[in-house]
Design a protein around this motif. Structure first.
Motif, PDB file in Angstrom:
ATOM      1  N   ILE A 218       0.835  -1.210   0.000  1.00 16.63           N
ATOM      2  CA  ILE A 218       0.000   0.000   0.000  1.00 16.63           C
ATOM      3  C   ILE A 218       0.867   1.257   0.000  1.00 16.63           C
ATOM      4  O   ILE A 218       0.570   2.232  -0.695  1.00 16.63           O
ATOM      5  N   TYR A 219       1.988   1.222   0.734  1.00 11.92           N
ATOM      6  CA  TYR A 219       2.899   2.375   0.793  1.00 11.92           C
ATOM      7  C   TYR A 219       3.489   2.680  -0.587  1.00 11.92           C
ATOM      8  O   TYR A 219       3.608   3.841  -1.001  1.00 11.92           O
ATOM      9  N   ASN A 220       3.850   1.618  -1.339  1.00 14.83           N
ATOM     10  CA  ASN A 220       4.525   1.795  -2.632  1.00 14.83           C
ATOM     11  C   ASN A 220       3.569   2.023  -3.797  1.00 14.83           C
ATOM     12  O   ASN A 220       4.014   2.369  -4.900  1.00 14.83           O
ATOM     13  N   ALA A 221       2.270   1.817  -3.594  1.00 20.18           N
ATOM     14  CA  ALA A 221       1.307   1.976  -4.697  1.00 20.18           C
ATOM     15  C   ALA A 221       1.138   3.453  -5.048  1.00 20.18           C
ATOM     16  O   ALA A 221       0.918   4.287  -4.168  1.00 20.18           O
ATOM     17  N   LYS A 222       1.228   3.760  -6.347  1.00 18.97           N
ATOM     18  CA  LYS A 222       1.105   5.157  -6.805  1.00 18.97           C
ATOM     19  C   LYS A 222      -0.359   5.607  -6.848  1.00 18.97           C
ATOM     20  O   LYS A 222      -0.660   6.780  -6.652  1.00 18.97           O
TER      21      LYS A 222
END
Length: 551
Positions: A218-222
């Motif tokens: 979730i942190y890395n999703a743009k």
């Protein structure tokens, strides 16, 4: 010499298959039912919604049934309870969450009022004439899971339920290892143990690992994140909610089934969530793409059915768009692997970044955990349950490895009766067993013949011949008319249809010239002649239905 009980163990489901758990422990005249589950249909069960066990034996002996004891709240353990309660009015024993989920099932089937439920926990002791029943807490992918122990003078009969040994569980509910060891020290006559992951070496992995991986995704999703889970996997849902909150995103929930289960779990305190984080599906477009997580599931065994519609742009509320991250936090149930693979392909075609396979740990123990359960309980006899035959076989081999004598390990089929006579154990025949198929509101009205017809229709279609006769004048009034569906495209096969019509006319006219006109022999002649003609011309065998009317 101390008198020993007459003990029988019978599996009505949950062996030779994954799901449909239902086991009987019979002590003297008392019958105790463990679980009442369902199984989702396999590919050849066309149009079937679910499969439940055949309970003929319990119907025939309903006066001896003392209760239904539930290990946990998954469909494979509670899904057929409404059907069982139609025939047998006995108390249901289960933990708080399990009984709440049973209540939802009964409400769906309008049976809530006259059902007696009795809540238990890991410390409950139930006393019956022939046994005392105790429970022990287990780790599984749903909270409030328990194993069950029945005391006898020869030792305990222990049913593990579904379990794993997780040293860092999400729910902070630890496996009751001390209590299991104590039951083992006091003597276990027979252990019935979960076999789903018996072929997999090592350990199943901790839920704590998954929490960190979900957080990273979730942190890395743009842009948006769409997460697919089983609706009953409350531990995974809690992890997704926690990760959404830590990333300061909003969470939208898709699917009535998911919302119902979540509302129930939140009201009972099994799910913790900040209500301000939850948004309606209709409000998703009011937020930037990088501030939204969408949680979805399905009502059936395949957690990807909703995702499949989203990928095809046919979902009425949400569709996958270029740049979405789709996180599949589930593994396919056995028999659904092909659908799983095709759905992932569709999602990639829709432009999504799909993450699957690694964001999941099983709720069922691997080989080292299964060994640990056997070593803790030290059973004299061992019966691997809840798994396909190959899983049961692998679990049987594990039991022998850790010291259970190979002659004391029994791989049983549905309906087998394992009977303890003194210090001996024998297989003493079978009871009725099998599948009861549910299609819509029909329970058990679809059998092998109906499934065979559906299979034939799906392969070569149907051809209907309609002809109206005047029996007095012995002549055809109208027809023959040939109607086909799923056999050939009529506009491109006019010559074939005309020839088929001619064959029917010849058969009918020839029959009417005979002295006796038998409907059954006439229909048989039409079927046989058309079947031969159509196979020669098309190499297909449609279902042929002659309809003869008389005026």
């Amino acid at each position: 010499m101390e008198k020993t009980e007459n003990i029988k163990i019978i599996a009505l489901g949950g062996v030779g298959e994954v799901g449909k758990n239902m086991f009987i422990v019979e002590i003297n005249s008392s019958i105790f039912v463990i679980d009442a589950g369902l199984m989702y249909p396999e590919g050849e069960m066309l149009g079937i919604d679910m499969v439940i066990p055949d309970i003929s034996y319990l119907k025939d002996n309903k006066d001896r049934v003392k209760g239904i004891f539930l290990t946990h709240g998954h469909d494979e353990s509670i899904g057929s309870i409404f059907y069982l309660l139609n025939y047998i009015q006995v108390p249901i024993y289960g933990t708080k969450l399990t009984l709440a989920l049973v209540g939802e099932k009964l409400k769906e089937n309008r049976m809530k009022d006259n059902v007696l439920v009795k809540e238990v926990d890991a410390n409950t002791v139930l006393s019956f004439k022939d046994t005392n029943i105790t429970f022990f807490q287990t780790n599984h992918s749903i909270p409030d899971s328990v194993g069950i122990s029945f005391s006898t003078t020869m030792g305990s009969i222990v049913h593990t339920g579904d379990f794993k040994f997780d040293q860092t569980p999400v729910s902070s509910r630890y496996m009751d290892i001390g209590k299991i060891a104590k039951i083992g020290d006091e003597g276990v006559l027979c252990l019935l143990s979960d076999s789903v992951n018996a072929e997999k070496p090592g350990y199943s992995g901790s839920e704590a690992i998954v929490s960190n991986e979900i957080l990273d995704v979730i942190y890395n999703a743009k842009n948006r994140v769409i997460v697919s889970v089983f609706a009953s996997n409350l531990l995974r849902i809690q992890q997704i909610m926690d990760a959404t909150a830590k990333n300061k995103r909003k969470l939208a929930i898709v699917g009535k089934n998911m919302r119902n289960i979540l509302n129930l779990a939140i009201s009972l305190g099994y799910i913790r969530v900040d209500e301000d984080m939850l948004i309606s599906v209709n409000d998703i477009n009011k937020y930037p793409l990088n501030e939204v997580v969408i949680l979805t599931t399905s009502n059936q065994g395949d957690p990807l059915s909703v995702l499949s519609r989203m990928a095809k742009q046919s979902h009425k509320q949400i569709n996958v768009i270029e740049g979405d991250t789709v996180l599949i936090a589930a593994t396919p149930i056995p028999g659904h692997e092909l659908v799983f693979s095709k759905t992932i392909d569709l999602l990639f075609r829709a432009g999504a970044n799909v993450i699957f396979g690694k964001i999941h740990v099983s709720g069922h123990g691997h080989q080292e955990e299964l060994k640990m359960m056997i070593n803790l309980t030290k059973p004299k006899y061992f019966i691997p349950i809840h798994g396909e035959y190959k899983m049961q076989k692998a679990h049987a081999n594990i039991a022998v490895e850790v010291g259970v004598h190979k002659d004391n390990v029994f791989i049983i089929e549905k309906g087998d009766v394992i009977e303890f006579k003194g210090t001996n154990i024998i297989t003493s025949g079978k009871v009725p067993s099998g599948n009861v198929l549910i299609d819509g509101l029909g329970v058990g009205d679809v059998g092998n013949i109906v499934l065979r017809d559906r299979r034939l229709l799906s392969q070569d279609g149907i051809l209907i011949v309609v002809v109206t006769l005047d029996k007095q004048k012995k002549q055809i009034i109208s027809g023959p008319e040939v109607i086909t569906r799923g056999f050939v495209y009529v506009r491109e096969s006019e010559e074939l249809i005309v020839k088929a019509t001619g064959i029917v006319s010849d058969i009918v006219n020839r029959s009417m010239r005979d002295q006796t006109l038998e409907w059954s022999s006439l229909k048989l002649s039409i079927r046989e002649s058309l079947n031969q003609f159509l196979y020669e011309k098309t190499k297909r065998r449609p279902m042929i239905l002659p309809i003869i009317m008389e005026i």
